[in-house]
Design an enzyme around this catalytic site. Structure first.
Site, PDB file in Angstrom:
ATOM      1  N   CYS A 165       0.799  -1.220   0.000  1.00 50.46           N
ATOM      2  CA  CYS A 165       0.000   0.000   0.000  1.00 50.46           C
ATOM      3  C   CYS A 165       0.838   1.278   0.000  1.00 50.46           C
ATOM      4  O   CYS A 165       0.288   2.377  -0.037  1.00 50.46           O
ATOM      5  CB  CYS A 165      -0.953  -0.007   1.197  1.00 50.46           C
ATOM      6  SG  CYS A 165      -1.998  -1.476   1.231  1.00 50.46           S
ATOM      7  N   LYS A 337      -9.604   8.027   2.189  1.00 54.43           N
ATOM      8  CA  LYS A 337     -10.077   6.652   2.022  1.00 54.43           C
ATOM      9  C   LYS A 337     -11.501   6.480   2.533  1.00 54.43           C
ATOM     10  O   LYS A 337     -12.177   5.506   2.175  1.00 54.43           O
ATOM     11  CB  LYS A 337      -9.148   5.675   2.746  1.00 54.43           C
ATOM     12  CG  LYS A 337      -7.783   5.492   2.086  1.00 54.43           C
ATOM     13  CD  LYS A 337      -6.957   4.455   2.823  1.00 54.43           C
ATOM     14  CE  LYS A 337      -5.600   4.235   2.181  1.00 54.43           C
ATOM     15  NZ  LYS A 337      -4.674   5.362   2.382  1.00 54.43           N
TER      16      LYS A 337
END
Length: 414
Positions: A165, A337
């Site tokens: 990530c 997010k």
């Protein structure tokens, strides 16, 4: 001491669950648009997690010929489309004279998972002779980089980063270093991911990483909220065109912002869990601030990694507090997010774009779905609504499985 070049951003592109170009993405960030819904890319009826943040209504034919797109994995399509958007936005031209001075680095945590999964099924059901000859070039994680370079004619430094990530942010940071050192005049960089597949969703769910809030998927991505129960998997791509300041000025390019700092570390602790207290993330933040020759009082906004998992959000909060001390409570920290879901290796790309848009449009994107205060997460998370603010320096955090940590520092150009 080497004479480092200053590096600026001259083009941005984004394919995201809340917008398929920069104008749509900007509006989504400003309005707090929620990109999470039930999975449509496959039948998720038997899966414990039945929702995701999908890219929808993408008109890929505007950027990729249909014949070509059938030979590209979904993650590569996202990466090339965002790269073309950023390239067109920058006004950069590549020709025989400068092609070797323009490079591409696009990170991906997983690569062509859809291709791997579908071709494995064909192998199992129909035998080896039915496996596509495009299987390998479709699935390898460097192919978004390769296809973007082919499409644009960029013959300079070229690589792909796969640090889970953190991949998109590492790609931007590594491109920054090449430009600083004069190894290139321009770099096309960022991240791309498309892992909303049966195996991808099942694997993350089995690892207890995903939210299982199936009865209310739009409230599932809730970073820093006390009732968070896991991340929501997303997909897409965010790409920057970065240039040395000299090159940008020479061609009269518009300049969005400057990248001034890059910190990267490893926890060396656990395959998935962050180091206790977020020490590795804190070290990356410290290095980015030091690299940018700024002090903690100059940081106006932090785009958090903020995954909506219990361990990440708690440890990232601790990391921020360990660096900024009492100033931590005065710095807005938000997780985009909450809107886009977690794009894995693509997240650093779209979150760098979010920081640049914050700098240029003077606003802070919100953390939506924030309702319940967690005593372990006690900072200003810009709950639920965007905020007007004058931003001069913004940080972007990205932390990945394997303990990879990245912090990027962006600023308005003086």
């Amino acid at each position: 001491m080497p004479n480092f070049h200053r590096v600026v951003i001259t083009g941005i592109g984004a394919v995201t669950p809340i917008g398929n170009n920069i104008d749509e993405y900007l509006l989504g960030l400003q309005k707090g648009v929620n990109g999470v819904s039930d999975i449509t890319l496959f039948n998720a009826e038997q899966h414990p997690c039945k929702f995701a943040a999908e890219v929808k209504n993408l008109q890929s034919e505007k950027f990729i010929e249909l014949k070509e797109s059938k030979r590209w994995d979904r993650f590569s399509q996202f990466g090339v489309i965002a790269a073309k958007q950023a390239f067109n936005d920058s006004g950069l031209e590549i020709n025989e004279a400068n092609a070797a001075r323009v490079g591409v680095i696009i990170g991906s945590g997983v690569g062509g998972l859809l291709t791997m999964e579908s071709q494995a099924q064909i192998l199992s059901l129909k035998g080896p002779k039915r496996v596509s000859p495009f299987t390998v070039p479709m699935m390898i994680p460097n192919m978004a980089t390769g296809l973007a370079a082919i499409a644009l004619g960029a013959k300079g430094p070229s690589s792909a980063v796969s640090t889970a990530c953190a991949a998109g942010s590492n790609a931007i940071g590594d491109s920054f270093r090449l430009l600083q050192l004069g190894k290139a005049d321009a770099m096309i960089c960022g991240g791309a991911e498309a892992s909303i597949t049966p195996l991808g969703v099942a694997g993350f769910a089995s690892a207890k990483a995903l939210s299982l809030r199936n009865e209310s998927p739009q409230t599932a991505s809730r970073p820093f909220d006390a009732e968070r129960d896991g991340f929501v998997i997303g997909e897409g791509s965010g790409i920057l065109v970065m240039e040395t300041l000299e090159n940008a000025k020479k061609r009269g390019a518009k300049i969005y912002a400057e990248i001034i700092g890059y910190g990267t570390t490893c926890d060396a602790h656990h395959i998935t869990a962050p180091s206790p207290g977020g020490t590795g993330g804190a070290a990356a933040i410290h290095l980015a601030i030091k690299d940018g020759s700024i002090n903690i009082d100059q940081v106006d906004y932090i785009n958090a990694h903020g995954t909506s998992t219990s361990a990440n959000d708690k440890n990232e909060t601790s990391a921020i507090k360990s660096i900024f001390k009492d100033k931590s409570y005065l710095i807005p920290v938000s997780s985009t997010k909450s809107m886009t879901g977690h794009l894995l290796g693509g997240s650093g790309g779209i979150e760098a774009v979010a920081c640049i848009l914050s700098l240029t449009h003077n606003f802070i994107p919100p953390t939506i779905n924030y309702v319940n205060r967690d005593p372990d997460c006690d900072l200003d998370y810009v709950p639920n609504n965007a905020r007007d603010a004058q931003i001069r320096v913004a940080l972007s955090n990205s932390f990945g499985f394997g303990g990879h940590n990245v912090c990027l520092a962006f600023s308005k150009l003086d």
